[in-house]
Design a protein around this motif. Structure first.
Motif, mmCIF file in Angstrom:
data_model
loop_
_atom_site.group_PDB
_atom_site.id
_atom_site.type_symbol
_atom_site.label_atom_id
_atom_site.label_comp_id
_atom_site.label_asym_id
_atom_site.label_seq_id
_atom_site.Cartn_x
_atom_site.Cartn_y
_atom_site.Cartn_z
ATOM 1 N N SER A 88 0.851 -1.181 0.000
ATOM 2 C CA SER A 88 0.000 0.000 0.000
ATOM 3 C C SER A 88 0.889 1.235 0.000
ATOM 4 N N MET A 89 0.360 2.315 -0.545
ATOM 5 C CA MET A 89 1.102 3.570 -0.628
ATOM 6 C C MET A 89 0.250 4.684 -0.037
ATOM 7 N N SER A 90 0.874 5.551 0.709
ATOM 8 C CA SER A 90 0.214 6.718 1.270
ATOM 9 C C SER A 90 1.225 7.850 1.328
ATOM 10 N N GLY A 91 0.979 8.894 0.562
ATOM 11 C CA GLY A 91 1.948 9.976 0.504
ATOM 12 C C GLY A 91 3.269 9.472 -0.054
ATOM 13 N N ASP A 92 4.361 9.707 0.682
ATOM 14 C CA ASP A 92 5.676 9.250 0.217
ATOM 15 C C ASP A 92 6.102 7.969 0.919
ATOM 16 N N LYS A 93 5.146 7.248 1.507
ATOM 17 C CA LYS A 93 5.474 6.043 2.272
ATOM 18 C C LYS A 93 4.875 4.800 1.613
ATOM 19 N N VAL A 94 5.599 3.681 1.750
ATOM 20 C CA VAL A 94 5.163 2.405 1.182
ATOM 21 C C VAL A 94 5.252 1.324 2.257
ATOM 22 N N HIS A 95 4.236 0.483 2.323
ATOM 23 C CA HIS A 95 4.222 -0.653 3.243
ATOM 24 C C HIS A 95 4.146 -1.927 2.425
ATOM 25 N N LEU A 96 5.040 -2.892 2.691
ATOM 26 C CA LEU A 96 5.106 -4.127 1.912
ATOM 27 C C LEU A 96 5.096 -5.348 2.815
ATOM 28 N N LEU A 97 4.355 -6.374 2.404
ATOM 29 C CA LEU A 97 4.423 -7.707 3.000
ATOM 30 C C LEU A 97 4.850 -8.652 1.888
ATOM 31 N N ILE A 98 5.926 -9.426 2.121
ATOM 32 C CA ILE A 98 6.501 -10.267 1.073
ATOM 33 C C ILE A 98 6.413 -11.733 1.471
ATOM 34 N N TYR A 99 5.804 -12.529 0.585
ATOM 35 C CA TYR A 99 5.593 -13.952 0.831
ATOM 36 C C TYR A 99 6.423 -14.771 -0.156
ATOM 37 N N PRO A 100 7.254 -15.688 0.304
ATOM 38 C CA PRO A 100 7.896 -16.635 -0.612
ATOM 39 C C PRO A 100 6.837 -17.530 -1.251
ATOM 40 N N GLU A 101 7.159 -18.085 -2.392
ATOM 41 C CA GLU A 101 6.202 -18.932 -3.103
ATOM 42 C C GLU A 101 5.701 -20.070 -2.207
ATOM 43 N N GLY A 102 4.392 -20.259 -2.210
ATOM 44 C CA GLY A 102 3.791 -21.362 -1.471
ATOM 45 C C GLY A 102 3.564 -21.102 0.001
ATOM 46 N N LYS A 103 3.924 -19.916 0.497
ATOM 47 C CA LYS A 103 3.764 -19.620 1.923
ATOM 48 C C LYS A 103 2.571 -18.697 2.149
ATOM 49 N N HIS A 104 1.833 -18.961 3.234
ATOM 50 C CA HIS A 104 0.658 -18.163 3.567
ATOM 51 C C HIS A 104 0.965 -17.088 4.605
ATOM 52 N N GLU A 105 2.161 -17.150 5.177
ATOM 53 C CA GLU A 105 2.598 -16.133 6.128
ATOM 54 C C GLU A 105 3.771 -15.372 5.530
ATOM 55 N N PRO A 106 3.804 -14.053 5.681
ATOM 56 C CA PRO A 106 4.910 -13.284 5.101
ATOM 57 C C PRO A 106 6.228 -13.560 5.815
ATOM 58 N N LEU A 107 7.316 -13.479 5.063
ATOM 59 C CA LEU A 107 8.649 -13.608 5.640
ATOM 60 C C LEU A 107 9.238 -12.233 5.938
ATOM 61 N N PHE A 108 8.832 -11.235 5.152
ATOM 62 C CA PHE A 108 9.348 -9.880 5.312
ATOM 63 C C PHE A 108 8.202 -8.884 5.424
ATOM 64 N N GLU A 109 8.450 -7.850 6.209
ATOM 65 C CA GLU A 109 7.583 -6.676 6.238
ATOM 66 C C GLU A 109 8.480 -5.448 6.153
ATOM 67 N N THR A 280 -3.331 6.409 6.578
ATOM 68 C CA THR A 280 -1.944 6.843 6.498
ATOM 69 C C THR A 280 -1.033 5.689 6.890
ATOM 70 N N ILE A 281 0.209 5.776 6.476
ATOM 71 C CA ILE A 281 1.228 4.795 6.840
ATOM 72 C C ILE A 281 2.243 5.488 7.742
ATOM 73 N N THR A 282 2.466 4.922 8.899
ATOM 74 C CA THR A 282 3.426 5.481 9.847
ATOM 75 C C THR A 282 4.638 4.566 9.934
ATOM 76 N N ILE A 283 5.815 5.103 9.743
ATOM 77 C CA ILE A 283 7.040 4.322 9.852
ATOM 78 C C ILE A 283 7.295 3.992 11.318
ATOM 79 N N PRO A 284 7.363 2.696 11.687
ATOM 80 C CA PRO A 284 7.580 2.332 13.095
ATOM 81 C C PRO A 284 8.917 2.857 13.611
ATOM 82 N N ASP A 285 8.936 3.183 14.893
ATOM 83 C CA ASP A 285 10.181 3.668 15.492
ATOM 84 C C ASP A 285 10.672 2.772 16.625
ATOM 85 N N ASN A 286 9.982 1.640 16.862
ATOM 86 C CA ASN A 286 10.439 0.710 17.909
ATOM 87 C C ASN A 286 11.484 -0.237 17.327
ATOM 88 N N LEU A 287 12.718 0.232 17.286
ATOM 89 C CA LEU A 287 13.817 -0.524 16.694
ATOM 90 C C LEU A 287 14.396 -1.522 17.684
#
Length: 310
Positions: A88-109, A280-287
């Motif tokens: 999803s995109m909002s303003g200048d921010k992008v949020h991505l969930l990435i799934y490897p082939e065959g997986k129902h849970e994302p590996l990356f966010e 809106t998309i907020t960039i998390p700050d809990n590093l």
């Protein structure tokens, strides 16, 4: 002379008739373009992207990252070359969930922006922990499961996997610009059109490039949608497909003068773009703490040095 005038008038009449006919025929396309522009307008939109990477075109460092991920997560290597992405995109921010082939849970966010980009550390950590503790039971005590969601910077990712990602942040494209009504009209005008309820379905099948646009009628609950599929982008680029140039800067990840060349690392992709819910998309700050990163990278190095490609 009179005959010449009659011929000229006839030609002008025919030209006017053709122009009028074209205008009448294209008027629904113009209306559809206006609707599509209103429905797909930023600042918020959603997309789904299926990508197959061309490993021969990837850099050695990129292949190293995929190889390391394969060993740490236990996934099949091919699964990491075929990805499904929700975004999803909002303003200048992008949020991505990435799934490897065959997986129902994302590996990356990912949360990406021009100022700061972060990756979900907890999601990746627990996937790695699940695989490593299955092979090495002792690691259950060294790698406790994480409950709180934390994120890490690109620099921490470099340390975690022992790779150099310099330039990765610069390669993140800025948010796509809005396409105006004229742009959508030019796009729809080269596509076939058929009535669908009170709206229209536009489609184009160019072999290796296929497009589809769904434009709902007024009052319909159906969501506007734009779909693009490309097979063997390298071959498509050599043909100089004009439709790709028209899309430049208008859909996700097509910004910049070299976006077409970057498609060389892709064997094929399918993109579906829709209007997203307002928000809106907020960039998390809990590093995540640097201590945890050093612990995980140390375990990664120990496993690889001791057991190699376990």
């Amino acid at each position: 002379m009179k005959i010449g005038k009659y011929i000229l008038r006839t030609v002008l009449f025919l030209l006017a008739a053709v122009a009028a006919g074209a205008a009448i025929y294209l008027y629904p396309t113009w209306k559809a373009a206006k609707t599509l522009r209103e429905e797909m307008s930023l600042p918020y939109s959603s997309f789904e992207l299926e990508v197959e990477l061309n490993r021969e075109e990837l850099t050695e460092e990129q292949r190293k990252v995929i190889g390391t991920l394969t060993r740490l997560t236990g996934l099949q290597e091919n699964a990491l070359y075929r990805l499904f992405i929700e975004g999803s995109m909002s303003g200048d921010k992008v949020h991505l969930l990435i799934y490897p082939e065959g997986k129902h849970e994302p590996l990356f966010e990912f949360y990406l922006s021009s100022d700061r980009s972060v990756i979900n550390e907890t999601m990746l950590y627990n996937a790695v922990r699940s695989n490593l503790t299955e092979h090495f039971g002792l690691l259950k005590y060294l790698m406790p499961a994480q409950e709180e969601t934390q994120y890490m910077t690109f620099r921490q990712v470099e340390q975690l996997f022992g790779v150099d990602l310099s330039g990765a942040a610069e390669s993140i494209p800025p948010t796509a610009e809005e396409m105006d009504t004229k742009g959508y009209f030019l796009l729809l005008a080269v596509m076939s059109r058929e009535r669908q309820g009170d709206g229209y379905l536009f489609s184009l099948d160019g072999g290796q490039v296929r497009m589809k646009a769904v434009v709902p009628g007024q009052g319909e609950r159906q969501t506007a949608m734009l779909e693009l599929q490309i097979e063997n982008p390298g071959v498509v680029l050599e043909k100089g497909e004009k439709v790709l140039t028209l899309l430049k800067d208008r859909v996700p990840f097509t910004n910049g003068d070299d976006w077409l060349e970057k498609l060389q690392v892709v064997k094929g992709f399918s993109l579906v773009l829709t209007k997203g819910a307002e928000g809106t998309i907020t960039i998390p700050d809990n590093l995540v703490s640097q201590e945890i990163i050093e612990t995980i990278s140390g375990i990664r190095a120990w496993v690889q040095d001791t057991f190699g490609n376990f």
